[in-house]
Write a protein that holds these residues in place. Structure first.
Motif, PDB file in Angstrom:
ATOM      1  N   VAL A   1      24.908  22.709  23.496  1.00  0.00           N
ATOM      2  CA  VAL A   1      26.344  22.421  23.893  1.00  0.00           C
ATOM      3  C   VAL A   1      26.519  20.954  24.737  1.00  0.00           C
ATOM      4  O   VAL A   1      27.215  20.220  24.435  1.00  0.00           O
ATOM      5  CB  VAL A   1      27.186  23.560  24.531  1.00  0.00           C
ATOM      6  CG1 VAL A   1      28.519  23.062  24.897  1.00  0.00           C
ATOM      7  CG2 VAL A   1      27.216  24.669  23.404  1.00  0.00           C
ATOM      8  N   PRO A   2      25.785  21.254  26.008  1.00  0.00           N
ATOM      9  CA  PRO A   2      26.124  20.003  26.882  1.00  0.00           C
ATOM     10  C   PRO A   2      25.649  18.652  26.293  1.00  0.00           C
ATOM     11  O   PRO A   2      26.214  17.505  26.767  1.00  0.00           O
ATOM     12  CB  PRO A   2      25.262  20.176  28.362  1.00  0.00           C
ATOM     13  CG  PRO A   2      24.937  21.917  27.900  1.00  0.00           C
ATOM     14  CD  PRO A   2      24.943  22.021  26.657  1.00  0.00           C
TER      15      PRO A   2
ATOM     16  N   GLN B   1      26.450  17.607  23.264  1.00  0.00           N
ATOM     17  CA  GLN B   1      27.517  16.868  22.502  1.00  0.00           C
ATOM     18  C   GLN B   1      28.537  16.215  23.070  1.00  0.00           C
ATOM     19  O   GLN B   1      29.662  16.815  23.114  1.00  0.00           O
ATOM     20  CB  GLN B   1      27.929  18.202  21.707  1.00  0.00           C
ATOM     21  CG  GLN B   1      26.844  19.135  20.865  1.00  0.00           C
ATOM     22  CD  GLN B   1      26.036  18.413  19.986  1.00  0.00           C
ATOM     23  OE1 GLN B   1      26.508  17.729  18.673  1.00  0.00           O
ATOM     24  NE2 GLN B   1      24.806  18.072  20.337  1.00  0.00           N
ATOM     25  N   THR B   2      28.277  15.022  23.576  1.00  0.00           N
ATOM     26  CA  THR B   2      29.281  14.273  24.345  1.00  0.00           C
ATOM     27  C   THR B   2      30.305  14.025  23.559  1.00  0.00           C
ATOM     28  O   THR B   2      31.278  13.412  24.117  1.00  0.00           O
ATOM     29  CB  THR B   2      28.504  13.162  24.900  1.00  0.00           C
ATOM     30  OG1 THR B   2      27.831  12.211  23.677  1.00  0.00           O
ATOM     31  CG2 THR B   2      27.332  13.548  26.010  1.00  0.00           C
TER      32      THR B   2
ATOM     33  N   TRP C   1      32.401  15.380  21.823  1.00  0.00           N
ATOM     34  CA  TRP C   1      33.742  16.462  21.892  1.00  0.00           C
ATOM     35  C   TRP C   1      33.578  17.318  23.291  1.00  0.00           C
ATOM     36  O   TRP C   1      34.698  17.843  23.707  1.00  0.00           O
ATOM     37  CB  TRP C   1      33.775  17.515  20.816  1.00  0.00           C
ATOM     38  CG  TRP C   1      32.585  18.179  20.614  1.00  0.00           C
ATOM     39  CD1 TRP C   1      31.270  18.111  19.696  1.00  0.00           C
ATOM     40  CD2 TRP C   1      32.218  19.616  21.068  1.00  0.00           C
ATOM     41  NE1 TRP C   1      30.351  19.007  19.684  1.00  0.00           N
ATOM     42  CE2 TRP C   1      31.093  19.865  20.455  1.00  0.00           C
ATOM     43  CE3 TRP C   1      32.868  20.390  22.109  1.00  0.00           C
ATOM     44  CZ2 TRP C   1      30.231  20.994  21.071  1.00  0.00           C
ATOM     45  CZ3 TRP C   1      32.281  21.713  22.457  1.00  0.00           C
ATOM     46  CH2 TRP C   1      30.957  22.049  21.703  1.00  0.00           C
ATOM     47  N   TYR C   2      32.257  17.821  23.935  1.00  0.00           N
ATOM     48  CA  TYR C   2      32.142  18.301  25.069  1.00  0.00           C
ATOM     49  C   TYR C   2      32.383  17.608  26.324  1.00  0.00           C
ATOM     50  O   TYR C   2      31.412  16.624  26.404  1.00  0.00           O
ATOM     51  CB  TYR C   2      30.997  19.239  24.949  1.00  0.00           C
ATOM     52  CG  TYR C   2      30.595  20.054  26.264  1.00  0.00           C
ATOM     53  CD1 TYR C   2      31.628  21.294  26.312  1.00  0.00           C
ATOM     54  CD2 TYR C   2      29.902  20.124  26.980  1.00  0.00           C
ATOM     55  CE1 TYR C   2      31.404  22.307  27.361  1.00  0.00           C
ATOM     56  CE2 TYR C   2      29.492  20.928  28.362  1.00  0.00           C
ATOM     57  CZ  TYR C   2      30.552  21.955  28.428  1.00  0.00           C
ATOM     58  OH  TYR C   2      30.376  22.831  29.423  1.00  0.00           O
ATOM     59  N   ASP C   3      33.156  17.665  27.206  1.00  0.00           N
ATOM     60  CA  ASP C   3      33.260  16.976  28.503  1.00  0.00           C
ATOM     61  C   ASP C   3      33.118  17.920  29.936  1.00  0.00           C
ATOM     62  O   ASP C   3      33.675  17.793  30.800  1.00  0.00           O
ATOM     63  CB  ASP C   3      34.424  16.356  28.628  1.00  0.00           C
ATOM     64  CG  ASP C   3      35.891  17.336  28.520  1.00  0.00           C
ATOM     65  OD1 ASP C   3      35.601  18.485  28.244  1.00  0.00           O
ATOM     66  OD2 ASP C   3      36.893  16.886  28.435  1.00  0.00           O
TER      67      ASP C   3
ATOM     68  N   ARG D   1      31.326  26.603  28.890  1.00  0.00           N
ATOM     69  CA  ARG D   1      29.994  26.652  27.845  1.00  0.00           C
ATOM     70  C   ARG D   1      29.899  27.962  27.718  1.00  0.00           C
ATOM     71  O   ARG D   1      29.677  28.174  26.612  1.00  0.00           O
ATOM     72  CB  ARG D   1      28.856  26.014  28.791  1.00  0.00           C
ATOM     73  CG  ARG D   1      27.509  25.930  27.788  1.00  0.00           C
ATOM     74  CD  ARG D   1      26.541  25.400  28.582  1.00  0.00           C
ATOM     75  NE  ARG D   1      25.946  26.292  29.745  1.00  0.00           N
ATOM     76  CZ  ARG D   1      24.766  26.063  29.982  1.00  0.00           C
ATOM     77  NH1 ARG D   1      23.895  25.378  29.407  1.00  0.00           N
ATOM     78  NH2 ARG D   1      24.501  26.918  31.138  1.00  0.00           N
TER      79      ARG D   1
ATOM     80  N   ILE E   1      32.128  29.124  24.893  1.00  0.00           N
ATOM     81  CA  ILE E   1      31.812  28.296  23.659  1.00  0.00           C
ATOM     82  C   ILE E   1      30.737  29.003  22.901  1.00  0.00           C
ATOM     83  O   ILE E   1      30.746  29.143  21.706  1.00  0.00           O
ATOM     84  CB  ILE E   1      31.715  26.716  24.029  1.00  0.00           C
ATOM     85  CG1 ILE E   1      32.814  26.030  24.278  1.00  0.00           C
ATOM     86  CG2 ILE E   1      31.146  25.931  22.550  1.00  0.00           C
ATOM     87  CD1 ILE E   1      32.655  24.755  24.931  1.00  0.00           C
TER      88      ILE E   1
ATOM     89  N   PRO F   1      32.434  22.616  18.127  1.00  0.00           N
ATOM     90  CA  PRO F   1      33.535  21.971  18.306  1.00  0.00           C
ATOM     91  C   PRO F   1      34.763  22.659  17.733  1.00  0.00           C
ATOM     92  O   PRO F   1      35.944  22.507  18.385  1.00  0.00           O
ATOM     93  CB  PRO F   1      33.232  20.786  17.867  1.00  0.00           C
ATOM     94  CG  PRO F   1      32.082  20.785  16.683  1.00  0.00           C
ATOM     95  CD  PRO F   1      31.312  21.855  17.250  1.00  0.00           C
TER      96      PRO F   1
ATOM     97  N   TYR G   1      35.416  25.357  20.380  1.00  0.00           N
ATOM     98  CA  TYR G   1      36.059  24.446  21.809  1.00  0.00           C
ATOM     99  C   TYR G   1      37.576  24.462  21.491  1.00  0.00           C
ATOM    100  O   TYR G   1      38.314  24.420  22.294  1.00  0.00           O
ATOM    101  CB  TYR G   1      35.238  23.281  21.853  1.00  0.00           C
ATOM    102  CG  TYR G   1      35.563  22.501  22.980  1.00  0.00           C
ATOM    103  CD1 TYR G   1      35.398  22.976  24.267  1.00  0.00           C
ATOM    104  CD2 TYR G   1      36.226  21.556  22.934  1.00  0.00           C
ATOM    105  CE1 TYR G   1      35.712  22.404  25.492  1.00  0.00           C
ATOM    106  CE2 TYR G   1      36.756  20.665  24.074  1.00  0.00           C
ATOM    107  CZ  TYR G   1      36.338  21.117  25.295  1.00  0.00           C
ATOM    108  OH  TYR G   1      36.809  20.525  26.310  1.00  0.00           O
TER     109      TYR G   1
ATOM    110  N   THR H   1      40.488  25.973  23.842  1.00  0.00           N
ATOM    111  CA  THR H   1      41.127  24.820  24.705  1.00  0.00           C
ATOM    112  C   THR H   1      42.600  24.843  24.244  1.00  0.00           C
ATOM    113  O   THR H   1      43.568  23.821  24.941  1.00  0.00           O
ATOM    114  CB  THR H   1      40.690  23.567  25.036  1.00  0.00           C
ATOM    115  OG1 THR H   1      40.252  23.179  23.647  1.00  0.00           O
ATOM    116  CG2 THR H   1      39.095  23.963  25.695  1.00  0.00           C
TER     117      THR H   1
END
Length: 689
Positions: free
Chosen positions: A494-495, A497-498, A500-502, A506, A509, A554, A557, A561
């Motif tokens: 997950v970390p 996947q820049t 979509w993940y900021d 975690r 997700i 994603p 996510y 959110t």
């Protein structure tokens, strides 16, 4: 710094660097030390929440995580100072003051409703600020933790308590040496020594209630209600043994009967209340002309009566109750530190069996865990690619088992043990519940936190164990490990996947993605199932499964959110079943390459049937072996004891006669029945010589 501490610090830094895909070492350090503080029982259900910003009057703000403690109503807040350099920095009074001021300012801004400094979009810091505003009236105490990879200066002074928003606040500094000392102890936490002499002038009146024995001594004590309440206010849920903390977290905060007695009939409290049961690893007593007094107890834990304790503390704080006329009996069991991990859970279990506590509340001590522990020690996983060495997935039935195993080893023995049982392959009880409930498609329960999710899992497994205990066999263990491999690979994925993940959320997700994957396979897999045997054999996930996870994550996510109207807080939204329903409604295609890897329904059923058959054979052989190894003399003594007390039916008498006849071997069915008789008679009080 000695070599052990240096190695410990290096290990923590390495974990911090790798935790979030290497993108955020300080954030990774916050997540790692949150887990460590959980293991040290300083907090429960830690939520990472990294934030640095500027508030009103240009105040620096900061926070790295938090944990609400439902058992004592407190809020634990964590802020970190991470350096990561080869040589640890010295943490001075000035540094600590500046760091504490950031997290205090964050809380103060939240309490006063100043949130202009927070991110406009969904963010963990915004969520936490909203939670602080909502729950401020119910927070009993703020406990601040500054955690650092540095070393605390010898010149640093104790930190005085403050009041923030009318709530008492205390401050704790955990440097790398304090973390090491706590997690290297046999209990895995800092020894808590309660000063009864400071709570009650001259100490607490007590009466010794045991013979002189090396492993155990007992005392009957009478505690003033005000002293018990003040003790709980000072130490909080650290006083509560794990089962009690879990039970109290689910129970009504103030038992009405306890509260009414405290307020209306304090003089009758001793008569109406059953008191508390507690354990300690050592005590200090003093003989006086009026009898012995208890002055101090080390590693004190309340194993029964947590609700009495919490209710008196809350009645004192909220109702202004005068507890001076109240007295509470305390049964104190003192066990040797080396035996504490074995005996204290048993004392807790037996103490709580006498009150209305269900099997699921005592799940920590259930036979399921002993079975999983046995499987994890026996079954070796195949070598990973590039390795020639089989390894074990180490299941921790009791807290800190892995650490305790290595504590008395030589450096060479420890290296061999860790090579055979890698730290990355340790599975704790709460890990198990988190992973398995994700695959059971219960991500909203997982999102409620480790303890609440563990309670949900316990109810499911207790029921399943009662119906089909043999399903918890070798294949079950391999399936658990395969599920864990997917779960942990996703945590690392997950970390990275820049696109979509900021950052943030975690854990939510991951659990929602696993649950969604299980749903996709169930609905689009044409009856096929995840190939857990392939994952077990390779000890990794395939490129097809990795690609599928990258497609699902994603989408989850986005759901998480985008809370339902009226539920703006993402952290709270993730806990709602409605969030999972929304996630279920999202269409995500099963990738053809993963569909090809699924095993057919017939293969899956055949695999489970073979495993069940093997488990039946193993269980039968094990039962016969256990009966034979118990010795004929013990079976004869048990039969005589049962006859004297009129506890045996004719059939049971016949079976015990068979077991007690030297040279006679029972059948597998007879052996199982004989062991059930032994279990019942031991519960009634029989003890073998």
């Amino acid at each position: 710094m000695d070599e052990q501490l240096r190695a410990f610090r290096d290990g923590v830094i390495a974990r911090a660097m790798a935790e979030l895909g290497g993108r955020n070492p300080a954030g990774g350090f916050g997540s790692v030390v949150g887990e460590m503080l959980e293991e040290a029982e300083e907090l429960v259900d830690f939520v990472p929440c990294q934030y640095r910003g500027t508030g009103t009057r240009r105040r620096s703000l900061g926070v790295d995580g938090y944990a609400f403690d439902e058992a004592d109503g407190s809020l634990r807040l964590v802020i970190v100072e991470f350096d990561g350099e080869q040589h640890p920095a010295t943490v001075t009074q000035t540094t600590a003051k500046a760091t504490f001021s950031k997290i205090v300012a964050f809380v103060d801004e939240a309490f006063t409703g100043n949130d202009d400094h927070l991110p406009a979009e969904e963010d963990p810091a915004s969520d936490f600020s909203g939670l602080l505003q909502i729950h401020q009236p119910n927070i009993t105490r703020l406990r601040f933790y500054l955690v650092t990879d540095g070393i605390l200066s010898d010149r640093i002074r104790d930190w005085p308590e403050q009041s923030i928003g009318g709530i008492p606040a205390e401050f704790h500094i955990w440097d790398i040496a304090r973390l090491h000392d706590a997690l290297s102890s046999r209990s895995g936490r800092e020894a808590l020594t309660v000063d009864f002499g400071g709570l009650v002038s001259g100490g607490v009146p007590c009466l010794k209630a045991s013979l002189n024995q090396s492993e155990y001594s007992g005392y009957l004590c009478v505690l003033p209600g005000d002293a018990l309440a003040r003790m709980y206010e000072e130490y909080g849920s650290r006083l509560l043994e794990g089962n009690v903390r879990s039970f109290l977290g689910k129970a009504v905060k103030v038992n009405k009967a306890i509260r009414e007695t405290a307020l209306r009939s304090p003089e009758m409290f001793f008569a109406f209340n059953n008191g508390i049961a507690a354990t300690a690893t050592s005590v200090e007593t003093h003989d006086t002309p009026d009898g012995p007094r208890l002055l101090a107890a080390t590693d004190l834990q309340i194993v029964n009566g947590g609700q009495t304790t919490a209710s008196l503390a809350l009645a004192r704080r909220k109702d202004g109750a005068d507890l001076n006329g109240i007295f509470v009996q305390m049964k104190l069991s003192v066990v040797d530190a080396d035996k504490s991990n074995e005996l204290i859970p048993k004392i807790s279990e037996y103490a709580n069996r006498q009150t209305k506590v269900y099997d699921s509340d005592l799940f920590s001590n259930h036979a399921f865990h002993r079975k999983l522990e046995e499987l994890s020690r026996r079954i070796k996983a195949p070598p990973r690619a590039g390795s020639q060495r089989p390894t074990a997935w180490f299941y921790e039935r009791a807290k800190g088992q892995y650490r305790i195993e290595t504590s008395k080893m030589s450096p060479a023995e420890k290296l061999r043990f860790e090579a055979d049982n890698p730290r990355r392959q340790v599975i704790t009880k709460t890990d198990l519940a988190k992973i398995e409930n994700s695959w059971r498609q219960l991500p909203h329960e997982v999102s409620k936190g480790a303890q609440k999710n563990f309670d949900v899992y316990s109810k499911l497994v207790v029921s399943e164990w009662q119906q089909k205990p043999l399903q918890f066999n070798d294949e079950f263990f391999k399936c658990v490990v395969a599920h864990a491999i997917v779960f942990r690979e996703l945590e690392q994925l997950v970390p990275t996947q820049t696109d979509w993940y900021d950052g943030g959320y975690r854990a939510n997700i991951v659990t929602f993605t696993i649950a969604k994957l299980a749903q996709i396979i169930a609905e689009q897999g044409a009856g096929g199932a995840l190939n857990v045997q392939s994952i077990w054999r390779t000890q990794t996930i395939s490129s097809a499964l990795s690609a599928q996870l990258k497609v699902v994550a994603p989408v989850m996510y986005s759901v998480l959110t985008s809370p339902e109207q009226g539920l703006e807080n993402v952290t709270e939204w993730c806990k709602k079943e409605l969030a999972w329903q929304r996630a279920q409604q999202q269409h995500v295609r099963l990738l053809p390459e993963l569909a090809e890897e699924l095993v057919s329904q017939s293969e899956e059923l055949e695999r489970k049937a073979d495993a069940l058959g093997a488990a039946r054979i193993d269980a039968g052989i094990a039962a016969v072996t256990e009966v034979v190894n118990y010795k004929s003399s013990n079976w004869r003594a048990m039969r005589e004891w049962g006859i004297r007390r009129n506890e045996l039916t004719a059939k049971e008498d016949q079976l015990l006669l068979l077991a007690g006849t030297a040279g006679r071997i029972p059948s597998e069915r007879q052996a199982a029945a004989i062991l059930e008789i032994r279990k019942r008679l031991e519960a009634e009080g029989f003890r073998s010589a």
